[in-house]
Design an enzyme around this catalytic site. Structure first.
Site, PDB file in Angstrom:
ATOM      1  N   LYS A  29      19.496  30.149  49.521  1.00  0.00           N
ATOM      2  CA  LYS A  29      19.347  29.021  50.441  1.00  0.00           C
ATOM      3  C   LYS A  29      18.372  29.457  51.524  1.00  0.00           C
ATOM      4  CE  LYS A  29      20.914  25.514  53.238  1.00  0.00           C
ATOM      5  NZ  LYS A  29      20.706  24.108  52.983  1.00  0.00           N
ATOM      6  N   HIS A  83      18.547  14.657  59.840  1.00  0.00           N
ATOM      7  CA  HIS A  83      19.205  15.776  60.525  1.00  0.00           C
ATOM      8  C   HIS A  83      18.308  17.008  60.627  1.00  0.00           C
ATOM      9  CE1 HIS A  83      20.267  17.211  56.469  1.00  0.00           C
ATOM     10  NE2 HIS A  83      20.553  18.368  57.014  1.00  0.00           N
ATOM     11  N   LYS A 133      35.066  13.072  59.478  1.00  0.00           N
ATOM     12  CA  LYS A 133      35.986  14.193  59.667  1.00  0.00           C
ATOM     13  C   LYS A 133      35.237  15.529  59.832  1.00  0.00           C
ATOM     14  CE  LYS A 133      39.945  16.200  57.301  1.00  0.00           C
ATOM     15  NZ  LYS A 133      41.093  16.172  58.118  1.00  0.00           N
ATOM     16  N   ASP A 184      15.354  12.901  47.625  1.00  0.00           N
ATOM     17  CA  ASP A 184      16.446  13.482  48.401  1.00  0.00           C
ATOM     18  C   ASP A 184      15.949  14.330  49.568  1.00  0.00           C
ATOM     19  OD1 ASP A 184      19.223  14.098  48.835  1.00  0.00           O
ATOM     20  OD2 ASP A 184      18.869  16.078  47.980  1.00  0.00           O
ATOM     21  N   ARG A 222      38.411   0.745  56.041  1.00  0.00           N
ATOM     22  CA  ARG A 222      39.238  -0.187  55.261  1.00  0.00           C
ATOM     23  C   ARG A 222      40.713   0.207  55.302  1.00  0.00           C
ATOM     24  NH1 ARG A 222      35.758  -1.144  49.870  1.00  0.00           N
ATOM     25  NH2 ARG A 222      35.354   1.029  50.249  1.00  0.00           N
ATOM     26  N   HIS A 224      13.096  14.742  54.962  1.00  0.00           N
ATOM     27  CA  HIS A 224      13.132  15.995  55.720  1.00  0.00           C
ATOM     28  C   HIS A 224      11.794  16.749  55.708  1.00  0.00           C
ATOM     29  CE1 HIS A 224      17.295  15.116  55.623  1.00  0.00           C
ATOM     30  NE2 HIS A 224      17.581  15.658  54.470  1.00  0.00           N
TER      31      HIS A 224
HETATM   32  C1  BG6 Z   1      20.627  16.307  52.500  1.00  0.00           C
HETATM   33  C2  BG6 Z   1      20.428  16.190  51.023  1.00  0.00           C
HETATM   34  O1  BG6 Z   1      19.902  15.322  53.176  1.00  0.00           O
HETATM   35  O2  BG6 Z   1      20.190  17.582  52.932  1.00  0.00           O
HETATM   36  C3  BG6 Z   1      21.185  17.277  50.301  1.00  0.00           C
HETATM   37  O3  BG6 Z   1      20.898  14.923  50.590  1.00  0.00           O
HETATM   38  C4  BG6 Z   1      20.790  18.632  50.840  1.00  0.00           C
HETATM   39  O4  BG6 Z   1      20.954  17.229  48.907  1.00  0.00           O
HETATM   40  C5  BG6 Z   1      20.900  18.665  52.352  1.00  0.00           C
HETATM   41  O5  BG6 Z   1      21.667  19.593  50.270  1.00  0.00           O
HETATM   42  C6  BG6 Z   1      20.344  19.938  52.893  1.00  0.00           C
HETATM   43  O6  BG6 Z   1      20.605  20.012  54.266  1.00  0.00           O
HETATM   44  P1  BG6 Z   1      20.693  21.403  54.994  1.00  0.00           P
HETATM   45  O7  BG6 Z   1      20.834  21.067  56.434  1.00  0.00           O
HETATM   46  O8  BG6 Z   1      21.872  22.123  54.430  1.00  0.00           O
HETATM   47  O9  BG6 Z   1      19.424  22.119  54.667  1.00  0.00           O
END
Ligand code: BG6
Length: 445
Positions: free
Chosen positions: A308, A158, A24, A215, A51, A220
């Site tokens: 962030k 990603h 979604k 994580d 499901r 990443h």
């Molecule tokens: C995810 C992690 O892969 O990436 C999360 O599982 C994290 O814990 C997130 O918050 C961060 O992604 P971005 O694109 O917001 O930096």
């Protein structure tokens, strides 16, 4: 499906777990945007599966987009009968199956798809975590390849689809300026910062078992490091880029690590009261190859911090002798990649302070996306889905990369009591004496 396709026509995009949040929030909007841009046409369909029982009409109400796009959406309950349902909707050259389901179900679901006969001309897309450690990652890869060839498995990271991450390769390999100095002879350290303000939110069940290194670092941040450190590829083909990344991974060595946990973490809903899971880590690594030997790489990553922001900094060595300032106070050159939020690249240089003296100071040359480009930076899923539609695997991670990355970080997964830090603050550096002050660049772009 091995060869890269120029056209995305005649594709059936199947989303498993279609009633969930990922479909979604990310997948359906990305597909709607691809349709609007003309990257998907009416010869293709999107078939949700899950499901829950939905009619096609009910499923369409979960998405937003033009009525033409919505009319391309269909729904099928479960996996049994999926192949026939796809067939009944048209004749397709390529079937993409996106696993928007919990990772523990990947292997079993791959088997169910194979039992259904959905393997030919099929691409499956899965998202991290790919295993929990080296053995489980290897086990998962083996199970997937019982039914699908490695060329059919697309593993999403990603971060690789972030605009500023893709620009790392362009910066490095399309600018003659930096090419000669990109090595440990001139660079003193590489520093990667990945800060988040949010805590673990509703994800305790996953996060408490994983911790920040599993994580964020294993996938990443190791991928970012590979792009910064890899040798120039001979072409931009997926196999070539992957093999250059693998060469970095082969020589990667974790040297030391400090783990921290934010105060109050063990009181979060779903977290074990005696949890030793780290929510912040500082790590020191080396790449033992010709280019980088002896130069430290520092990573700082965590949740519940002051802001962030993801940045990569290259700190150059000091000049053998500084001629100008009396008090050697000018910082050495730095290159900062601002990956997010406000994307940009900053080159820090020394300049003369206007005036009669010959004093110098640090100044910066800034490239900010928002000033140089009018297009909005697009969502990572848009790029990843388009690449999958075209069978371009460059931004997807190979089995070997994930396994090597787990292997190289294995020594980080020891149980030790983490030190505490207050939410909203950043723990003091414990391994690196010369941290780049990334805060300084927060408002530059
Ligand atoms: C995810 C992690 O892969 O990436 C999360 O599982 C994290 O814990 C997130 O918050 C961060 O992604 P971005 O694109 O917001 O930096």
């Amino acid at each position: 499906m091995k060869a890269r396709r120029e056209s995305t026509a005649h594709t059936a995009i199947v989303i498993l777990g279609a009633s969930g949040d990922l479909a979604k929030r990310k997948l359906l909007p990305a597909l709607a945007a691809l349709y609007t841009r003309g990257e998907l046409d009416d010869s293709s369909i999107v078939l949700g599966s899950g499901r829950s029982a939905f009619t096609d009409e009910e499923f369409r109400t979960r998405a937003e987009g033009s009525s033409e796009f919505l009319s391309r959406l269909y729904y099928h309950q479960g996996i049994i009968g999926l192949k026939n349902r796809v067939k009944s909707l048209g004749s397709f050259k390529h079937i993409i199956v996106f696993f928007a389901i919990p990772p523990h179900a990947y292997a079993n679901t791959a088997k169910k798809l194979a039992d259904e006969g959905l393997t030919n001309d099929t691409t499956i897309i899965i998202e991290k975590p790919f295993g929990y450690d080296f053995d489980s990652a290897k086990g998962l890869n083996q199970k997937l390849t019982e039914h699908f060839q490695e060329e059919q498995v697309y593993r999403i990271d990603h971060y690789l689809a972030k605009e500023a991450v893709q620009n790392i390769l362009v910066f490095r390999f399309a600018n003659a300026l930096f090419y000669p100095v990109w090595n440990s002879r001139y660079i003193e350290s590489i520093q990667i910062n990945a800060f988040e303000q949010i805590g673990i939110e509703e994800r305790a069940q996953y996060f408490d078992r994983a911790g920040i290194i599993r994580d964020m670092v294993q996938n990443h941040l190791v991928q970012l490091l590979c792009l910064i450190a890899m040798e120039p590829p001979v072409n931009l083909g997926a196999e070539e880029i992957r093999s250059q990344k693998i060469n970095v991974l082969k020589t990667l060595r974790l040297d030391s690590i400090c783990k921290y946990q934010y105060e109050g973490y063990t009181q979060e809903k779903g977290v074990a009261i005696d949890s030793k899971t780290e929510t912040y880590a500082e790590m020191k690594l080396f790449i033992d190859n010709f280019r980088w030997s002896g130069m430290p790489i520092y990573i700082r990553v965590g949740k519940a911090l002051n802001r962030k922001g993801t940045e990569i900094g290259l700190r150059f060595k000091r000049l053998p002798k500084l001629l100008f300032n009396k008090s050697d106070q000018v910082e050495p050159n730095r290159i900062i990649f601002k990956i997010q939020p406000a994307e940009g690249i900053i080159v820090d240089i020394a300049s003369k302070i206007p005036g009669l003296d010959f004093d110098i100071t640090n100044t910066s040359m800034n490239f900010c996306y928002r000033d140089s480009f009018s297009e909005k930076v697009s969502d990572a899923y848009l790029k990843l889905l388009l690449d999958a539609l075209k069978c371009d695997r460059t931004l997807f991670v190979s089995a070997e990369e994930t396994e090597l990355s787990w292997k190289k970080l294995a020594s980080a997964f020891t149980e030790e009591v983490p030190k505490l830090y207050s939410p909203g603050t950043v723990p003091k550096p414990c391994l690196c004496a010369d941290w780049i002050n990334f805060e300084k660049y927060v408002n530059v772009c």
